[in-house]
Design a protein around this motif. Sequence first.
Motif, PDB file in Angstrom:
ATOM      1  N   ALA A 174       6.698 -11.359 -26.051  1.00 17.30           N
ATOM      2  CA  ALA A 174       7.410 -11.366 -24.769  1.00 17.30           C
ATOM      3  C   ALA A 174       6.490 -11.100 -23.592  1.00 17.30           C
ATOM      4  O   ALA A 174       6.821 -11.419 -22.451  1.00 17.30           O
ATOM      5  CB  ALA A 174       8.518 -10.322 -24.803  1.00 17.30           C
ATOM      6  N   HIS A 192       7.884  -7.454 -28.475  1.00 19.72           N
ATOM      7  CA  HIS A 192       6.919  -6.780 -27.594  1.00 19.72           C
ATOM      8  C   HIS A 192       5.956  -6.003 -28.487  1.00 19.72           C
ATOM      9  O   HIS A 192       6.221  -4.848 -28.832  1.00 19.72           O
ATOM     10  CB  HIS A 192       7.620  -5.794 -26.658  1.00 19.72           C
ATOM     11  CG  HIS A 192       8.476  -6.425 -25.609  1.00 19.72           C
ATOM     12  ND1 HIS A 192       8.049  -6.595 -24.308  1.00 19.72           N
ATOM     13  CD2 HIS A 192       9.735  -6.912 -25.653  1.00 19.72           C
ATOM     14  CE1 HIS A 192       9.014  -7.158 -23.598  1.00 19.72           C
ATOM     15  NE2 HIS A 192      10.053  -7.358 -24.394  1.00 19.72           N
ATOM     16  N   HIS A 225      11.336 -13.071 -30.006  1.00 15.08           N
ATOM     17  CA  HIS A 225      11.152 -12.151 -28.867  1.00 15.08           C
ATOM     18  C   HIS A 225      10.668 -10.797 -29.382  1.00 15.08           C
ATOM     19  O   HIS A 225      11.449  -9.988 -29.882  1.00 15.08           O
ATOM     20  CB  HIS A 225      12.450 -11.996 -28.077  1.00 15.08           C
ATOM     21  CG  HIS A 225      12.275 -11.243 -26.787  1.00 15.08           C
ATOM     22  ND1 HIS A 225      11.583 -11.760 -25.709  1.00 15.08           N
ATOM     23  CD2 HIS A 225      12.680 -10.010 -26.402  1.00 15.08           C
ATOM     24  CE1 HIS A 225      11.580 -10.884 -24.715  1.00 15.08           C
ATOM     25  NE2 HIS A 225      12.242  -9.799 -25.117  1.00 15.08           N
ATOM     26  N   ASP A 232      13.259  -8.010 -30.055  1.00 10.84           N
ATOM     27  CA  ASP A 232      12.850  -7.234 -28.890  1.00 10.84           C
ATOM     28  C   ASP A 232      11.808  -6.203 -29.338  1.00 10.84           C
ATOM     29  O   ASP A 232      11.305  -6.258 -30.456  1.00 10.84           O
ATOM     30  CB  ASP A 232      14.059  -6.586 -28.218  1.00 10.84           C
ATOM     31  CG  ASP A 232      13.893  -6.526 -26.693  1.00 10.84           C
ATOM     32  OD1 ASP A 232      12.777  -6.754 -26.205  1.00 10.84           O
ATOM     33  OD2 ASP A 232      14.891  -6.247 -26.005  1.00 10.84           O
ATOM     34  N   HIS A 241      17.253 -13.027 -24.095  1.00 14.15           N
ATOM     35  CA  HIS A 241      18.541 -12.339 -23.911  1.00 14.15           C
ATOM     36  C   HIS A 241      19.597 -13.253 -23.281  1.00 14.15           C
ATOM     37  O   HIS A 241      20.534 -13.645 -23.942  1.00 14.15           O
ATOM     38  CB  HIS A 241      18.384 -11.040 -23.119  1.00 14.15           C
ATOM     39  CG  HIS A 241      17.357 -10.129 -23.694  1.00 14.15           C
ATOM     40  ND1 HIS A 241      17.395  -9.702 -24.996  1.00 14.15           N
ATOM     41  CD2 HIS A 241      16.214  -9.602 -23.162  1.00 14.15           C
ATOM     42  CE1 HIS A 241      16.344  -8.933 -25.248  1.00 14.15           C
ATOM     43  NE2 HIS A 241      15.610  -8.860 -24.157  1.00 14.15           N
ATOM     44  N   HIS A 295      12.292 -12.937 -19.497  1.00 19.31           N
ATOM     45  CA  HIS A 295      13.598 -12.287 -19.617  1.00 19.31           C
ATOM     46  C   HIS A 295      14.514 -12.853 -18.528  1.00 19.31           C
ATOM     47  O   HIS A 295      14.140 -12.852 -17.354  1.00 19.31           O
ATOM     48  CB  HIS A 295      13.475 -10.776 -19.403  1.00 19.31           C
ATOM     49  CG  HIS A 295      12.605 -10.082 -20.407  1.00 19.31           C
ATOM     50  ND1 HIS A 295      11.256  -9.911 -20.237  1.00 19.31           N
ATOM     51  CD2 HIS A 295      12.906  -9.511 -21.597  1.00 19.31           C
ATOM     52  CE1 HIS A 295      10.757  -9.261 -21.278  1.00 19.31           C
ATOM     53  NE2 HIS A 295      11.727  -9.006 -22.128  1.00 19.31           N
TER      54      HIS A 295
HETATM   55 ZN   LIG Z   1      12.000  -8.056 -23.997  1.00 18.62          ZN
END
Ligand SMILES: [Zn+2]
Length: 345
Positions: free
Chosen positions: A132, A75, A73, A318, A268, A229
């Motif tokens: 993501a 970004h 995951h 993340d 998550h 998500h």
């Molecule tokens: Zn995210």
Amino acid sequence: MADSPTIDAVFHNAVIVTMDDAFRVLQDGAVAVAGDRIAAVGPSADVLAAFPCAVQTLDLGGRIVLPGLVNTHVHTSQQLARGIADDVDLMTWLHGRIWPYESHMTEEDSYASTLLCGIELIRSGVTCFAEAGGQFVSEMARAVELLGFRACLTKSTMDCGDGLPPNWSCCSTDDCIQSQKELYEKHHNTADGRIRIWFGLRQIMNATDRLLLETRDIAQKLNTGIHMHIAEIPYENQLILRTKGIDHGTVTYLDKIDFLRSNLLAAHSVWLNVPEIGFFSKAGVKVSHCPASAMRMLGFAPIREMLDSGVCVSLGTDGAPSNNRMSIGGLGGGESIYMVHGPLT
Ligand SMILES: [Zn+2]
């Protein structure tokens, strides 16, 4: 192992964590590399004897060599946003800081952001990642091709919901679906097969049922994945409970509309109850657990319970503003760890 003039390097005197079927760990092992492929792995004495004419022979002095890590995951678009959203709750983080930032990015910003993110990922030992969802997938692909990663890239889609920046709120369901299909046709299996295009759904608060279900169907038809998500914060569950007439949160609703499939990667998934863990397990949904953002903002997912129920749980970082670094497991400063990746030939 026959000698070959194409062997570029032999790395020897290393602890080799093979991650092969037998999970062998070689205490005094070596890896022979030919081009971008691993040609041989074995005891140092055997590999050195097999390839005496290697272009380079490097003594690693007992350092550890292991396969590249997979970050599930990331970004890439948020790399330039490090530090812009510290110490706020998730909805402020998203609506007040991150979306205004992301919605003002240019294609060139996205390329630079992906390059910088990728360099930091490589430094922490990552050789494969799941994006993501950002806005400029072609620029992500350009950077990924240059950096040598394997990556599952996605466009972040949203066709409803509060707080969207003006230039995003006009995106229809058809636009969301069509743009992803075009990206799939353009980039899927490019860069020698290193780039895969998945379908991206930002979150349930910004997805109509039609977007969810058409994405499910098209991804299944194209045999690719979906990244979304899911159940990040209590507010999300409360909103779904209130607006959808169900007795718990997002996962209960996604099960009710038959959205859950084994090609879904749920990011998550912190706020699941026991029946919802069962829904994930039954459908074969995979989870990306991001410990740094969990500790910083979201809370911890019921990882033990998921594993006990047979849910596949992986690790992610993340984005930079959720984490302020891109290191899985604190390997960022691991100077004694070398990463080698690639199929054995
Ligand atoms: Zn995210």
